[in-house]
Every structure is written in C-alpha cells, then in structure tokens.
Design a protein around this motif. Structure first.
Motif, PDB file in Angstrom:
ATOM      1  N   HIS A 343      -0.434   4.533 -11.726  1.00 16.58           N
ATOM      2  CA  HIS A 343      -0.909   2.863 -10.993  1.00 16.58           C
ATOM      3  C   HIS A 343      -1.600   1.815 -12.339  1.00 16.58           C
ATOM      4  N   LEU A 344      -2.659   3.117 -12.594  1.00 15.21           N
ATOM      5  CA  LEU A 344      -3.625   2.209 -13.478  1.00 15.21           C
ATOM      6  C   LEU A 344      -2.814   2.567 -14.981  1.00 15.21           C
ATOM      7  N   ALA A 345      -2.334   3.228 -15.203  1.00 20.57           N
ATOM      8  CA  ALA A 345      -2.038   3.960 -16.585  1.00 20.57           C
ATOM      9  C   ALA A 345      -0.983   2.946 -17.594  1.00 20.57           C
ATOM     10  N   HIS A 346      -0.618   1.992 -17.380  1.00 13.90           N
ATOM     11  CA  HIS A 346       0.039   1.170 -17.806  1.00 13.90           C
ATOM     12  C   HIS A 346      -0.978   0.292 -18.973  1.00 13.90           C
ATOM     13  N   GLY A 347      -2.054  -0.212 -17.891  1.00 13.60           N
ATOM     14  CA  GLY A 347      -2.859  -1.278 -18.409  1.00 13.60           C
ATOM     15  C   GLY A 347      -3.843  -0.680 -19.109  1.00 13.60           C
ATOM     16  N   GLN A 348      -3.690   0.640 -19.638  1.00 12.50           N
ATOM     17  CA  GLN A 348      -4.604   1.697 -20.493  1.00 12.50           C
ATOM     18  C   GLN A 348      -3.623   2.082 -21.406  1.00 12.50           C
ATOM     19  N   LEU A 349      -2.336   2.589 -21.504  1.00 10.13           N
ATOM     20  CA  LEU A 349      -1.493   2.884 -22.379  1.00 10.13           C
ATOM     21  C   LEU A 349      -0.953   1.820 -22.791  1.00 10.13           C
ATOM     22  N   VAL A 350      -0.889   0.864 -22.742  1.00 10.13           N
ATOM     23  CA  VAL A 350       0.156  -0.425 -23.335  1.00 10.13           C
ATOM     24  C   VAL A 350      -0.234  -1.702 -23.425  1.00 10.13           C
ATOM     25  N   ASP A 351      -0.381  -1.959 -23.978  1.00  9.44           N
ATOM     26  CA  ASP A 351      -0.764  -3.629 -24.725  1.00  9.44           C
ATOM     27  C   ASP A 351       0.345  -4.539 -24.954  1.00  9.44           C
ATOM     28  N   ASP A 352       0.505  -5.558 -23.505  1.00 11.64           N
ATOM     29  CA  ASP A 352       1.796  -6.371 -24.026  1.00 11.64           C
ATOM     30  C   ASP A 352       1.685  -8.096 -24.263  1.00 11.64           C
ATOM     31  N   ARG A 353       0.609  -8.226 -24.988  1.00  9.48           N
ATOM     32  CA  ARG A 353       0.475  -9.358 -24.992  1.00  9.48           C
ATOM     33  C   ARG A 353       1.240 -10.174 -26.214  1.00  9.48           C
ATOM     34  N   PHE A 354       1.614  -9.246 -27.103  1.00 16.92           N
ATOM     35  CA  PHE A 354       2.081  -9.668 -27.976  1.00 16.92           C
ATOM     36  C   PHE A 354       3.725  -8.754 -28.104  1.00 16.92           C
ATOM     37  N   VAL A 355       4.353  -8.819 -27.034  1.00 14.86           N
ATOM     38  CA  VAL A 355       5.304  -8.537 -26.602  1.00 14.86           C
ATOM     39  C   VAL A 355       5.677 -10.031 -25.765  1.00 14.86           C
ATOM     40  N   ARG A 356       5.033 -10.295 -25.296  1.00 14.69           N
ATOM     41  CA  ARG A 356       4.829 -11.188 -24.673  1.00 14.69           C
ATOM     42  C   ARG A 356       5.209 -12.653 -24.888  1.00 14.69           C
ATOM     43  N   ARG A 357       4.876 -12.259 -25.730  1.00 16.39           N
ATOM     44  CA  ARG A 357       4.436 -14.263 -27.313  1.00 16.39           C
ATOM     45  C   ARG A 357       6.003 -13.676 -27.296  1.00 16.39           C
ATOM     46  N   SER A 358       6.153 -12.655 -28.602  1.00 16.52           N
ATOM     47  CA  SER A 358       8.243 -12.943 -29.356  1.00 16.52           C
ATOM     48  C   SER A 358       8.962 -13.423 -27.707  1.00 16.52           C
ATOM     49  N   LEU A 359       9.220 -12.779 -27.348  1.00 14.84           N
ATOM     50  CA  LEU A 359       9.693 -13.044 -25.652  1.00 14.84           C
ATOM     51  C   LEU A 359       9.364 -13.901 -25.403  1.00 14.84           C
ATOM     52  N   ASP A 360       8.404 -15.213 -25.783  1.00 16.46           N
ATOM     53  CA  ASP A 360       8.483 -16.415 -25.400  1.00 16.46           C
ATOM     54  C   ASP A 360       9.308 -17.318 -26.936  1.00 16.46           C
ATOM     55  N   ARG A 361       8.825 -16.986 -28.380  1.00 19.49           N
ATOM     56  CA  ARG A 361       9.369 -17.519 -29.414  1.00 19.49           C
ATOM     57  C   ARG A 361      10.444 -17.089 -29.422  1.00 19.49           C
ATOM     58  N   LEU A 362      11.666 -15.938 -28.850  1.00 17.25           N
ATOM     59  CA  LEU A 362      12.534 -16.132 -28.420  1.00 17.25           C
ATOM     60  C   LEU A 362      14.150 -16.917 -27.451  1.00 17.25           C
ATOM     61  N   GLY A 363      12.726 -17.332 -26.777  1.00 19.72           N
ATOM     62  CA  GLY A 363      13.591 -18.305 -25.691  1.00 19.72           C
ATOM     63  C   GLY A 363      13.627 -17.435 -23.985  1.00 19.72           C
ATOM     64  N   GLY A 364      12.381 -17.034 -24.134  1.00 16.16           N
ATOM     65  CA  GLY A 364      11.658 -16.579 -23.206  1.00 16.16           C
ATOM     66  C   GLY A 364      13.613 -14.316 -22.728  1.00 16.16           C
ATOM     67  N   PRO A 365      12.591 -14.109 -21.280  1.00 13.54           N
ATOM     68  CA  PRO A 365      13.084 -13.241 -21.201  1.00 13.54           C
ATOM     69  C   PRO A 365      14.535 -13.252 -20.735  1.00 13.54           C
ATOM     70  N   ALA A 366      15.795 -14.145 -20.614  1.00 10.02           N
ATOM     71  CA  ALA A 366      16.561 -13.987 -20.808  1.00 10.02           C
ATOM     72  C   ALA A 366      17.313 -14.013 -21.802  1.00 10.02           C
ATOM     73  N   THR A 367      16.874 -14.472 -22.868  1.00 10.70           N
ATOM     74  CA  THR A 367      17.344 -13.961 -23.870  1.00 10.70           C
ATOM     75  C   THR A 367      17.932 -12.315 -24.188  1.00 10.70           C
ATOM     76  N   PHE A 368      16.983 -11.817 -23.488  1.00 13.46           N
ATOM     77  CA  PHE A 368      17.159  -9.709 -23.762  1.00 13.46           C
ATOM     78  C   PHE A 368      18.411  -9.720 -22.379  1.00 13.46           C
ATOM     79  N   GLY A 369      18.089 -10.826 -21.212  1.00 15.96           N
ATOM     80  CA  GLY A 369      19.036 -10.461 -19.809  1.00 15.96           C
ATOM     81  C   GLY A 369      17.570 -10.189 -18.412  1.00 15.96           C
ATOM     82  N   LEU A 370      16.475 -10.306 -19.049  1.00 16.94           N
ATOM     83  CA  LEU A 370      15.392  -9.845 -18.248  1.00 16.94           C
ATOM     84  C   LEU A 370      15.407 -10.627 -16.937  1.00 16.94           C
ATOM     85  N   PRO A 371      14.323 -10.078 -16.270  1.00 18.16           N
ATOM     86  CA  PRO A 371      14.047 -11.235 -14.928  1.00 18.16           C
ATOM     87  C   PRO A 371      13.171 -12.042 -15.443  1.00 18.16           C
TER      88      PRO A 371
END
Length: 383
Positions: A343-371
């Motif tokens: 339950h803690l591993a994701h926060g230790q291993l993954v840094d999703d700050r950058f990909v969240r910004r990329s999704l926002d710049r491309l129109g949001g998660p729906a651009t990739f069919g994501l929830p």
C-alpha cells in the motif's frame, strides 16, 4: 530550436488531431535550449514495448517539446539494459516494472517510475505441435527475466493448468513440472525452432515473428490474463527529477504525445519503428504486433490481444503487482519483498506529478480512455 525542428515536430504531431498545436510546441521548446553535450540518453530493447520512446524520437516529438534526447541505444537483454542504466551509460530506460521494484528495494537504487510505457503487448507462444498447456509438462519454457510480468503471469497460468513451475530442476512430465529459463528475447525464436524449449513468454514482435515463420503459435495473450497490465515503465534516477524537473516534464510530455500518436495511427507507427531501424524485425511482424485481431480470447471484452498506450501508473496495479511477486518462483533473492508494504510502495516508487500534468495538457484522462478519477480495480483471471 530552429524553424525546421519545429515544423518537423508539428508534422509528426499532425496525427494527434489538433490536441497540441505548433504554437504550444514552440512555447515549450523555446523556454530552454539543450546543448548537444547535455542531451538525454535513452536505452531500450528491440520490442514494441519501447514504441513510445522510439516514436517520440523518430517523429521529432522529443525535439518539438525541447526534451533534448539522443537517438535511443539498443540493448539485447534486460540485464545489460539495467546495467547500463545503473552505471549511468543511459539516463532513461523502459524497464520491466517488477525489475524496477527489484532495483529500488533489493539493490537500494534511488529510481523513480515516471509513467507507464504501455499496457499488454506480450504472449505465451508455444511450438506448433503443442495444443494444450498440459503438453508443456516435462519441457522448458523461457522468460525474459525473473522479475517480469511474464514470469508472474506464466506461473499463475501453469498452476491453474495443474502444472508446477521449477527452477534449476530437470522437468518431468510425470511430475507435471515445467522448468523456467531466462533468455534474451532475440534467442527465443531460434530456441523454439530447435526444440530446446517448448514455449516462451515475451513481448512482441517476437510472438508475431514465430507465427509468421510458422515456428510457433500464440497460445495466450498476457493481457487476456491480467487486464491492461503494465509490462514496461519509464524509469529515471531520482537525481534527474531533483536537478532538472523541466527536462523530466518535457520527457513525459513527449512519451504521452507519442502514445496518443501511436493509438491514432498504428500503421504509421509501425513504419517509423521499421523504417528508421529502431526495431530490426520485418515490418509485417511489427505491424501485426500492433494490430492483432481478437480471435481466441478468454475475455474478449478486455481486448487483451491489443498492446495499449497510455501513460498513467495506477496505484492499484503497483499494489497488486507486489502482492503477486510474493508467490513467484525465481532464481535469486526474494527476502526484499518482506520489506515492502504494497500500500505504500506506489508513493515510494512512482512519481506521477509529471504524468498528471501531461494528461491535463492533452485534454485530461478521457483523451486516453481513462476514468476521470484515475482509479481502477485490477482484473486478473488466469483461467
């Protein structure tokens, strides 16, 4: 950034349907100039899993975003790629996600997953005379690396069929055992052809090559066992994130743009991968790997035959993967798994700050069919 580079990048992104325009690219690119001596070095294996990084380079997307990336360097095995990464011969790699877990928690390397490189894209391929899994009893099956989704899923499938995976033990048909051996992907097709192995689990286009050459047949797509699983991730060292976050953002933006481009036109992507010799396999095999039909699936609604391209790393998958690693037989140390809290591993291993910004710049998660809330529940069924 000169006008030719911007136009090349703009042309490459034309397939994106106007999601990002020339003005946006120019704004990103002119914020910073990357000296030739300071360009990022990317390492990869010659498989379709690496397609986003390769298409980002071959289509000029890295140049358009100002990421500043040299032509990616090809490696033949996961071990050699990881060694080059750890010794700083390359700065960024696409790496098996369980391997990234091993680097972080077993070797203590300060590495970070920036994004998923792809989903699905691998298969269990067997000799053409093998019609059912129980015929693998007493045979050897190759995997690309011990800590891989290939090994994890293969073992689940074998156990469900009443077979027992073993390591460094002569396989026995009577005992229902299957010996697992590590091979580089390029060695698997010849080994299957010679009969030294009964099958292999690996990324494409090596499965497509075996079918085209009539050496083997795909028995099960791995995406038909674990829905939209991540096989390879984009991995970098923590100090790159700390010292050059702008460059990391441009890198992740480029990967997301390339993924969207591939999804929009898979045939064109196959041409880039083949025409620029990023992948040495013939174009028909690369094209087939990107465009499999959905025949013979256990769960057709999952579209598990289809390699997918979206960048967001779901926390539920990180936790599920680490739990699955506990039950996997490997030739090596497993004690480090006891030190990981799923339950803690994701926060230790993954840094999703950058990909969240990329999704926002491309129109949001729906651009990739994501929830919209970027949450999901893992679906795994080896039956």
């Amino acid at each position: 950034m000169n006008r030719r580079t911007l136009l090349r990048g703009g042309a490459a992104l034309g397939a994106l349907g106007g999601l990002v325009g020339i003005a946006d690219l120019a704004a990103h690119a002119t914020r910073r100039t990357v000296a030739p001596s300071d360009r990022l070095r990317v390492g990869y294996l010659p498989i379709t899993d690496a397609a986003p990084l390769l298409v980002a380079h071959g289509s000029g997307i890295f140049d358009a975003t100002g990421a500043g990336v040299e032509r990616p360097v090809l490696f033949r095995s996961w071990a050699s790629l990881a060694e080059a990464f750890l010794s700083r011969q390359v700065d960024v790699v696409h790496l098996l996600m369980p391997f990234a877990v091993q680097l972080r928690y077993s070797l203590g390397e300060q590495v970070r997953i920036l994004a998923w490189n792809h989903t699905n894209g691998s298969s269990l391929t067997v000799r053409r005379d093998i019609r059912s899994l129980d015929e693998l009893a007493g045979r050897r099956v190759s995997i690309p690396y011990w800590w891989s989704i290939h090994n994890i899923v293969l073992q689940e499938v074998l156990r469900r069929a009443g077979l027992r995976p073993v390591v460094r033990e002569e396989p026995s048909a009577a005992a229902g055992t299957v010996e697992l051996v590590v091979m580089s992907p390029a060695d698997m097709v010849p080994a299957l052809d010679s009969g030294s192995i009964g099958g292999y689990v690996v990324a494409d286009p090596f499965n497509a090559v075996a079918e085209i050459k009539k050496i083997g047949r795909i028995h099960r797509f791995i995406g038909d066992v674990w829905r939209d699983h991540a096989c390879c991730v984009v991995l970098a060292h923590q100090d790159l994130l700390d010292s050059d976050p702008w460059r990391v953002q441009a890198l992740v933006d480029s990967v997301a743009l390339a993924q969207r481009s591939i999804e929009h036109d898979r045939g064109r992507a196959a041409g880039v991968l083949s025409g620029d010799r990023y992948l040495p396999q013939p174009l028909p095999a690369i094209t087939r790997a990107l465009t499999y039909d959905g025949s013979g699936l256990h769960h057709p609604e999952w579209s598990g035959q289809r390699i997918g391209f979206q960048p967001f790393p779901f926390p539920s998958y990180t936790a599920g993967l680490i739990r699955a690693m506990h039950g996997t037989v490997v030739d090596g140390d497993t004690a480090f798994l006891q030190r990981i809290d799923p339950h803690l591993a994701h926060g230790q291993l993954v840094d999703d700050r950058f990909v969240r910004r990329s999704l926002d710049r491309l129109g949001g998660p729906a651009t990739f069919g994501l929830p919209h809330d970027l949450h999901r529940t893992e679906e795994v069924n080896p039956a």
